[in-house]
Scaffold this motif. Structure first.
Motif, PDB file in Angstrom:
ATOM      1  N   GLU A 255       0.429  -1.513   0.215  1.00 40.88           N
ATOM      2  CA  GLU A 255       0.174  -0.273   0.119  1.00 40.88           C
ATOM      3  C   GLU A 255       0.937   1.162  -0.237  1.00 40.88           C
ATOM      4  O   GLU A 255       0.320   1.929  -0.458  1.00 40.88           O
ATOM      5  CB  GLU A 255      -1.136  -0.016   1.174  1.00 40.88           C
ATOM      6  CG  GLU A 255      -1.958  -1.003   1.194  1.00 40.88           C
ATOM      7  CD  GLU A 255      -2.746  -1.323  -0.505  1.00 40.88           C
ATOM      8  OE1 GLU A 255      -3.275   0.053  -0.337  1.00 40.88           O
ATOM      9  OE2 GLU A 255      -3.447  -2.325  -0.189  1.00 40.88           O
ATOM     10  N   SER A 256       2.217   1.292   0.470  1.00 42.01           N
ATOM     11  CA  SER A 256       3.142   2.444   0.269  1.00 42.01           C
ATOM     12  C   SER A 256       3.597   2.330  -0.548  1.00 42.01           C
ATOM     13  O   SER A 256       4.518   3.505  -0.939  1.00 42.01           O
ATOM     14  CB  SER A 256       3.539   2.508   1.385  1.00 42.01           C
ATOM     15  OG  SER A 256       4.320   1.286   1.598  1.00 42.01           O
TER      16      SER A 256
ATOM     17  N   THR B 114       8.692   8.686   0.583  1.00 48.52           N
ATOM     18  CA  THR B 114       7.981   7.330   0.302  1.00 48.52           C
ATOM     19  C   THR B 114       7.698   7.672  -1.120  1.00 48.52           C
ATOM     20  O   THR B 114       7.583   6.307  -1.945  1.00 48.52           O
ATOM     21  CB  THR B 114       6.018   8.399   0.211  1.00 48.52           C
ATOM     22  OG1 THR B 114       5.691   9.001   1.888  1.00 48.52           O
ATOM     23  CG2 THR B 114       5.190   7.600  -0.344  1.00 48.52           C
TER      24      THR B 114
ATOM     25  N   MET C 278      -1.535   7.297  -2.700  1.00 45.67           N
ATOM     26  CA  MET C 278      -1.384   7.881  -0.579  1.00 45.67           C
ATOM     27  C   MET C 278       0.189   7.590  -0.386  1.00 45.67           C
ATOM     28  O   MET C 278       1.053   7.146  -0.771  1.00 45.67           O
ATOM     29  CB  MET C 278      -2.080   6.238  -0.458  1.00 45.67           C
ATOM     30  CG  MET C 278      -2.777   6.321   0.939  1.00 45.67           C
ATOM     31  SD  MET C 278      -1.676   5.603   1.882  1.00 45.67           S
ATOM     32  CE  MET C 278      -1.567   4.332   1.765  1.00 45.67           C
TER      33      MET C 278
ATOM     34  N   ALA D  86       1.469   7.813   3.820  1.00 48.94           N
ATOM     35  CA  ALA D  86       1.009   6.344   4.799  1.00 48.94           C
ATOM     36  C   ALA D  86       2.346   7.471   5.720  1.00 48.94           C
ATOM     37  O   ALA D  86       3.144   7.901   5.905  1.00 48.94           O
ATOM     38  CB  ALA D  86       0.501   6.185   4.935  1.00 48.94           C
ATOM     39  N   TYR D  87       1.341   8.625   6.668  1.00 50.79           N
ATOM     40  CA  TYR D  87       2.271   8.863   7.963  1.00 50.79           C
ATOM     41  C   TYR D  87       1.624   9.078   9.383  1.00 50.79           C
ATOM     42  O   TYR D  87       0.783   9.803   9.320  1.00 50.79           O
ATOM     43  CB  TYR D  87       3.029  10.409   7.686  1.00 50.79           C
ATOM     44  CG  TYR D  87       3.029  11.140   8.334  1.00 50.79           C
ATOM     45  CD1 TYR D  87       5.422  10.214   8.954  1.00 50.79           C
ATOM     46  CD2 TYR D  87       2.915  12.534   8.935  1.00 50.79           C
ATOM     47  CE1 TYR D  87       5.528  11.494   9.630  1.00 50.79           C
ATOM     48  CE2 TYR D  87       3.866  13.004   9.598  1.00 50.79           C
ATOM     49  CZ  TYR D  87       5.366  12.345  10.308  1.00 50.79           C
ATOM     50  OH  TYR D  87       6.453  13.253  11.378  1.00 50.79           O
TER      51      TYR D  87
ATOM     52  N   ASN E  56       0.243   7.054  11.207  1.00 50.12           N
ATOM     53  CA  ASN E  56      -0.714   6.777  11.712  1.00 50.12           C
ATOM     54  C   ASN E  56      -2.136   7.075  10.696  1.00 50.12           C
ATOM     55  O   ASN E  56      -3.243   7.069  11.028  1.00 50.12           O
ATOM     56  CB  ASN E  56      -1.394   5.955  12.555  1.00 50.12           C
ATOM     57  CG  ASN E  56      -0.295   5.047  13.590  1.00 50.12           C
ATOM     58  OD1 ASN E  56       0.751   4.828  13.006  1.00 50.12           O
ATOM     59  ND2 ASN E  56      -0.252   5.271  14.931  1.00 50.12           N
ATOM     60  N   LYS E  57      -2.058   7.806   9.616  1.00 47.49           N
ATOM     61  CA  LYS E  57      -2.620   8.911   8.161  1.00 47.49           C
ATOM     62  C   LYS E  57      -2.412   8.370   7.316  1.00 47.49           C
ATOM     63  O   LYS E  57      -1.372   8.812   6.373  1.00 47.49           O
ATOM     64  CB  LYS E  57      -2.130   9.728   9.664  1.00 47.49           C
ATOM     65  CG  LYS E  57      -4.196  10.447   8.994  1.00 47.49           C
ATOM     66  CD  LYS E  57      -4.231  12.289   9.477  1.00 47.49           C
ATOM     67  CE  LYS E  57      -5.127  12.959   9.256  1.00 47.49           C
ATOM     68  NZ  LYS E  57      -5.790  14.178   9.353  1.00 47.49           N
ATOM     69  N   LYS E  58      -3.349   8.451   6.158  1.00 43.72           N
ATOM     70  CA  LYS E  58      -3.125   8.757   5.150  1.00 43.72           C
ATOM     71  C   LYS E  58      -3.493  10.050   4.685  1.00 43.72           C
ATOM     72  O   LYS E  58      -4.870  10.051   4.787  1.00 43.72           O
ATOM     73  CB  LYS E  58      -4.166   7.192   4.169  1.00 43.72           C
ATOM     74  CG  LYS E  58      -3.974   5.536   5.269  1.00 43.72           C
ATOM     75  CD  LYS E  58      -4.452   4.875   4.317  1.00 43.72           C
ATOM     76  CE  LYS E  58      -4.863   3.628   5.378  1.00 43.72           C
ATOM     77  NZ  LYS E  58      -5.139   2.381   4.478  1.00 43.72           N
ATOM     78  N   TYR E  59      -2.507  10.168   3.468  1.00 44.63           N
ATOM     79  CA  TYR E  59      -2.981  11.294   2.837  1.00 44.63           C
ATOM     80  C   TYR E  59      -2.105  11.206   1.273  1.00 44.63           C
ATOM     81  O   TYR E  59      -1.946  10.189   0.716  1.00 44.63           O
ATOM     82  CB  TYR E  59      -1.649  12.313   3.035  1.00 44.63           C
ATOM     83  CG  TYR E  59      -1.340  12.656   4.138  1.00 44.63           C
ATOM     84  CD1 TYR E  59      -2.098  13.713   4.482  1.00 44.63           C
ATOM     85  CD2 TYR E  59      -0.362  12.424   5.585  1.00 44.63           C
ATOM     86  CE1 TYR E  59      -1.892  13.981   6.132  1.00 44.63           C
ATOM     87  CE2 TYR E  59      -0.390  12.439   6.753  1.00 44.63           C
ATOM     88  CZ  TYR E  59      -1.170  13.745   7.264  1.00 44.63           C
ATOM     89  OH  TYR E  59      -1.222  13.419   8.235  1.00 44.63           O
ATOM     90  N   TYR E  60      -4.019  11.507   0.433  1.00 45.80           N
ATOM     91  CA  TYR E  60      -4.006  11.832  -1.022  1.00 45.80           C
ATOM     92  C   TYR E  60      -3.737  12.838  -1.802  1.00 45.80           C
ATOM     93  O   TYR E  60      -3.620  13.756  -1.391  1.00 45.80           O
ATOM     94  CB  TYR E  60      -5.518  11.020  -1.207  1.00 45.80           C
ATOM     95  CG  TYR E  60      -5.181   9.672  -0.671  1.00 45.80           C
ATOM     96  CD1 TYR E  60      -5.361   7.993  -1.329  1.00 45.80           C
ATOM     97  CD2 TYR E  60      -6.277   9.163   0.710  1.00 45.80           C
ATOM     98  CE1 TYR E  60      -5.737   7.282  -0.963  1.00 45.80           C
ATOM     99  CE2 TYR E  60      -6.542   7.799   0.839  1.00 45.80           C
ATOM    100  CZ  TYR E  60      -5.965   7.192   0.244  1.00 45.80           C
ATOM    101  OH  TYR E  60      -7.184   5.562   1.191  1.00 45.80           O
TER     102      TYR E  60
END
Length: 316
Positions: free
Chosen positions: A32-33, A136, A150, A152-153, A155-159
Motif C-alpha cells: 500500500e505504500s 514515500t 497515497m 502514509a504517515y 497512522n494517517k493516510k494522505y492522498y
C-alpha cells in the motif's frame, strides 16, 4: 511478429489479462505504500525469455472503464491467473475485487518535473512534508498524470493527485533527479479580505458642542510686592489688563475737588474761553495759583537709614 498461444505475448511485448485483488488478500501491507504489484511465477518465465529492459514497468488498463495507470513489480508469488495490487491503485482504475485487468510491459522516460496537489491541507501541516514525500516516493517506480497516490504517515493516510508530469504523461522516477512542485490543496480556501470600513461621518452638531479652549490672557494674576509686605491697597478688580487700563484713565482725569468751581458753561482749566464769560475765566484762573500757594507741601516719607538702632555689647 510471433504469437504463441497460451503465453499471451507477441514478439518482444508482454501482454496478459489477470484477475486483480487487493494486497490485503495476500497479507502484504507494504504494497500500500508503493506502486508495485505481485504477479504469478509464469509471468517471470515469459518476461525472462523477452528482451525486457530493467526495471520492469507495466501499463495497467481497465478496459471496461477506460482507465489506465502504470506500475512496477515486486514479486512473482501470486497464484496463476491472478495479480495483487495496492488498493489505492484499484480505486484509480475503478476496479473491484476479481475484475479483469490488462497488463502490458512499458518503457517510460525518466521524469524531470512533477506537480502534486494534496487533497487536504492536513498534509501541509506536517513538520517536513517534502522529506516525508521523498521517503514515500522511494517505494514508487513511476508516476502517471491523473493518478492519486497515497502517503502514509503517523497512522494517517494522505492522498495526493499527480497534476502534471514531464517530459511525458507517465514517467519513471527511479534513479533520477525530479523537480517537485506543489499546487494548493483541494480544500484550500483563500482567506477573505477584510472589507474597508467607512470613516465615521462628521457630525456638525457634535462638533458645535465641543467647547473652545480658553485663550491665554497675560498679567491676570494678583499683584505681589517685592519686599514681602501684603498689598492691601490693591483691588482685586484691577487684576485684568482691561481694568488696569480703565483705572489708569480714571487717575489721569482731575478730581472735582482740586479744580475751582467755574460758573461759566463749557470752561475748563488751562484753556482760554472767548465770549461773555472771558473776564470771569481769567479771574478764575488767577485764583488757582493763590489757592495752590496756600496749600502746604506734603511731608516726605522718612528714608531708610542703615545702622541706626541701639548698640549692645557682647560682654553683656
Amino acid at each position: 511478429i510471433w504469437y504463441f498461444e497460451g503465453y499471451g505475448y507477441r514478439g518482444s511485448t508482454f501482454e496478459q489479462t489477470y484477475r486483480c485483488y487487493p494486497a490485503s488478500f495476500i497479507d502484504k501491507p507494504q504494497l500500500e505504500s508503493g506502486d508495485k504489484i505481485i504477479m504469478p511465477p509464469s509471468a517471470l518465465d515469459r518476461l525472462a525469455s523477452l528482451h525486457i529492459e530493467y526495471p520492469m514497468l507495466f501499463e495497467v488498463r481497465n478496459t471496461a472503464a477506460e482507465r489506465t495507470s502504470h506500475c512496477g513489480v515486486l514479486e512473482f508469488i501470486a497464484e496463476e491467473g491472478m495479480i495483487y495490487m495496492p488498493y489505492w491503485m484499484m480505486q484509480n482504475l475503478l476496479l473491484q475485487e476479481g475484475d479483469m485487468v490488462f497488463i502490458k510491459n512499458a518503457n517510460l522516460p525518466k521524469g524531470t518535473y512533477v506537480k502534486l496537489q494534496p487533497h487536504t491541507t492536513d498534509f501541509l501541516d506536517i513538520s517536513n512534508p517534502k522529506a516525508i514525500l521523498e521517503k514515500t516516493l522511494r517505494n514508487y517506480s513511476c508516476l502517471t498524470t491523473g493518478d492519486s497516490i497515497m502517503v502514509a504517515y503517523n497512522n494517517k493516510k494522505y492522498y495526493i493527485d499527480i497534476v502534471e508530469t514531464k517530459p511525458a504523461s507517465a514517467i519513471s522516477i527511479i534513479e533520477t533527479d525530479c523537480e517537485v512542485d506543489f499546487a494548493p490543496p483541494l480544500d484550500y480556501k483563500e482567506p477573505e479580505r477584510p472589507k474597508p470600513t467607512a470613516p465615521p461621518s462628521a457630525d456638525p452638531a457634535a462638533e458645535a458642542q465641543v467647547e473652545e479652549e480658553p485663550k491665554f490672557s497675560p498679567f491676570t494674576g494678583p499683584g505681589r510686592r517685592l519686599d514681602g509686605k501684603p498689598a492691601k491697597d490693591l483691588d482685586a478688580s484691577s487684576s485684568s489688563p482691561a481694568k488696569r487700563q480703565a483705572n489708569a484713565t480714571n487717575s489721569v482725569q482731575p478730581s472735582a475737588s482740586s479744580t475751582p468751581q467755574i460758573t461759566a458753561p463749557r470752561k475748563t482749566t488751562g484753556k482760554l474761553v472767548f465770549g461773555s464769560g472771558g473776564s470771569q475765566s481769567s479771574k478764575g484762573t488767577e485764583k488757582v495759583p493763590e489757592k495752590d500757594a496756600k496749600e502746604e507741601p506734603k511731608k516726605e516719607e522718612p528714608k531708610f537709614s542703615a545702622f541706626t538702632g541701639k548698640k549692645y555689647s557682647l560682654k553683656g
